[in-house]
Design an enzyme around this catalytic site. Structure first.
Site, PDB file in Angstrom:
ATOM      1  N   ARG A  73      16.256  -2.910  -7.112  1.00  0.00           N
ATOM      2  CA  ARG A  73      16.634  -3.604  -6.130  1.00  0.00           C
ATOM      3  C   ARG A  73      15.911  -4.906  -6.060  1.00  0.00           C
ATOM      4  O   ARG A  73      16.232  -5.996  -5.349  1.00  0.00           O
ATOM      5  CB  ARG A  73      16.345  -2.906  -4.450  1.00  0.00           C
ATOM      6  N   ARG A 112      -0.599   3.221   8.554  1.00  0.00           N
ATOM      7  CA  ARG A 112      -0.489   3.274   6.919  1.00  0.00           C
ATOM      8  C   ARG A 112      -2.093   3.709   6.635  1.00  0.00           C
ATOM      9  O   ARG A 112      -2.338   4.142   5.285  1.00  0.00           O
ATOM     10  CB  ARG A 112      -0.019   2.055   6.368  1.00  0.00           C
ATOM     11  N   ARG A 121       1.448  -0.382  -5.545  1.00  0.00           N
ATOM     12  CA  ARG A 121       1.739  -0.134  -4.171  1.00  0.00           C
ATOM     13  C   ARG A 121       1.892   1.406  -3.988  1.00  0.00           C
ATOM     14  O   ARG A 121       1.414   2.327  -3.061  1.00  0.00           O
ATOM     15  CB  ARG A 121       3.204  -0.642  -3.765  1.00  0.00           C
ATOM     16  N   ARG A 135      12.016  -9.991  -2.785  1.00  0.00           N
ATOM     17  CA  ARG A 135      10.470  -9.671  -2.451  1.00  0.00           C
ATOM     18  C   ARG A 135       9.649  -9.987  -3.679  1.00  0.00           C
ATOM     19  O   ARG A 135       9.810  -9.128  -4.890  1.00  0.00           O
ATOM     20  CB  ARG A 135      10.296  -8.001  -1.961  1.00  0.00           C
ATOM     21  N   LYS A 179      12.448   4.353   4.013  1.00  0.00           N
ATOM     22  CA  LYS A 179      12.075   4.223   5.181  1.00  0.00           C
ATOM     23  C   LYS A 179      13.100   3.222   5.898  1.00  0.00           C
ATOM     24  O   LYS A 179      13.260   3.435   7.133  1.00  0.00           O
ATOM     25  CB  LYS A 179      10.687   3.596   5.524  1.00  0.00           C
TER      26      LYS A 179
HETATM   27  P1  ADP Z   1       7.045  -0.882   1.017  1.00  0.00           P
HETATM   28  O1  ADP Z   1       6.768   0.470   1.831  1.00  0.00           O
HETATM   29  O2  ADP Z   1       8.128  -0.989   0.292  1.00  0.00           O
HETATM   30  O3  ADP Z   1       5.758  -1.318   0.288  1.00  0.00           O
HETATM   31  P2  ADP Z   1       6.835  -2.556   3.396  1.00  0.00           P
HETATM   32  O4  ADP Z   1       7.700  -3.595   3.823  1.00  0.00           O
HETATM   33  O5  ADP Z   1       6.720  -1.325   4.071  1.00  0.00           O
HETATM   34  O6  ADP Z   1       7.390  -1.991   1.995  1.00  0.00           O
HETATM   35  O7  ADP Z   1       5.327  -3.117   3.116  1.00  0.00           O
HETATM   36  C1  ADP Z   1       5.136  -4.082   2.376  1.00  0.00           C
HETATM   37  C2  ADP Z   1       3.641  -4.573   2.367  1.00  0.00           C
HETATM   38  O8  ADP Z   1       3.338  -5.015   3.530  1.00  0.00           O
HETATM   39  C3  ADP Z   1       2.642  -3.793   2.049  1.00  0.00           C
HETATM   40  O9  ADP Z   1       2.417  -3.685   0.590  1.00  0.00           O
HETATM   41  C4  ADP Z   1       1.474  -4.339   2.775  1.00  0.00           C
HETATM   42  O10 ADP Z   1       0.858  -5.254   1.900  1.00  0.00           O
HETATM   43  C5  ADP Z   1       2.032  -4.694   3.985  1.00  0.00           C
HETATM   44  N1  ADP Z   1       2.019  -3.648   4.994  1.00  0.00           N
HETATM   45  C6  ADP Z   1       3.053  -3.089   5.636  1.00  0.00           C
HETATM   46  N2  ADP Z   1       2.929  -2.202   6.677  1.00  0.00           N
HETATM   47  C7  ADP Z   1       1.337  -2.117   6.541  1.00  0.00           C
HETATM   48  C8  ADP Z   1       0.273  -1.718   7.208  1.00  0.00           C
HETATM   49  N3  ADP Z   1       0.849  -0.513   8.215  1.00  0.00           N
HETATM   50  N4  ADP Z   1      -0.756  -2.018   6.982  1.00  0.00           N
HETATM   51  C9  ADP Z   1      -1.414  -2.665   6.007  1.00  0.00           C
HETATM   52  N5  ADP Z   1      -0.232  -3.539   5.426  1.00  0.00           N
HETATM   53  C10 ADP Z   1       0.865  -3.064   5.542  1.00  0.00           C
END
Ligand code: ADP
Length: 189
Positions: free
Chosen positions: A127, A88, A144, A133, A13
């Site tokens: 990664r 999401r 996740r 992270r 993404k």
């Molecule tokens: P990834 O898709 O690899 O998990 P992101 O950086 O998109 O990485 O998301 C990391 C974390 O941030 C998620 O596991 C969640 O805790 C939080 N998060 C991100 N976007 C949302 C969202 N739209 N709603 C709720 N939590 C979110």
């Protein structure tokens, strides 16, 4: 241009979001990045956000909306946006649709990137460390991916029914994924 990237962790993404933003002169709004920035602030809200992120749980919808809305409003008034990781959940998708109506803008397309969990896990573990992270550990990655399948997956039919979904195989080199997205976008728009 107003696009949404709907993809599980590790699908690319971030990479594709940056490329699309550069190509269309739109803002790349990465939900995870904005939430992590907020979490770094030593505030009560920041600590709350961090506690969800470290476990790989979704941050509650209202907090996400409070953090993301100003960025979406600003981008809607400018060159558009590439939303990466938002919405999401179905309530977030409904809220995002209501916001778009209020702002008088429409979503052009939703890009669903897909790849097998084994590929996604391998990439995320690869990664880990380098990205620094806290949620890139084997257990949290598994969680996740499960959260994506259960809670975010239902957004695929939600947008499919609206006729704006394109699906691209993310188990290819980044350039090929970009080409696949461009190709399907041209056909849809
Ligand atoms: P990834 O898709 O690899 O998990 P992101 O950086 O998109 O990485 O998301 C990391 C974390 O941030 C998620 O596991 C969640 O805790 C939080 N998060 C991100 N976007 C949302 C969202 N739209 N709603 C709720 N939590 C979110």
């Amino acid at each position: 241009m107003k696009l949404l990237l709907l993809a599980p962790p590790g699908a690319g993404k971030g990479t594709q979001g940056e490329r699309l933003a550069a190509r269309y002169g739109a803002a790349h709004i990465a939900a995870g990045d904005l939430l992590r920035a907020e979490a770094r602030a030593e505030s009560r809200l920041g600590r709350q956000i961090a506690s969800y992120q470290v476990r790989g749980d979704l941050v509650p919808d209202q907090i996400v909306l409070d953090v993301l809305t100003p960025a979406v409003v600003a981008a809607a008034a400018g060159g558009g946006y590439i939303l990466d990781g938002f919405p999401r959940t179905l309530p977030q998708a409904t809220a995002a649709a209501e916001l778009a109506v209020r702002l008088g803008v429409t979503l052009d397309a939703v890009i669903h990137l897909y790849a097998p969990d084994s590929v996604l896990t391998r990439r995320l573990l690869g990664r880990a460390g380098q990205a620094g992270r806290a949620d890139d550990t084997a257990d949290v990655i598994r969680h996740r991916l499960q959260v994506f399948a259960e809670t975010t997956g239902p957004l695929v039919p939600f947008y499919q029914e609206r006729g704006i979904l394109i699906a691209v195989d993310a188990d290819q080199p980044p350039e090929s994924v970009t080409a696949g997205i461009q190709d399907q976008l041209t056909r849809l728009l």
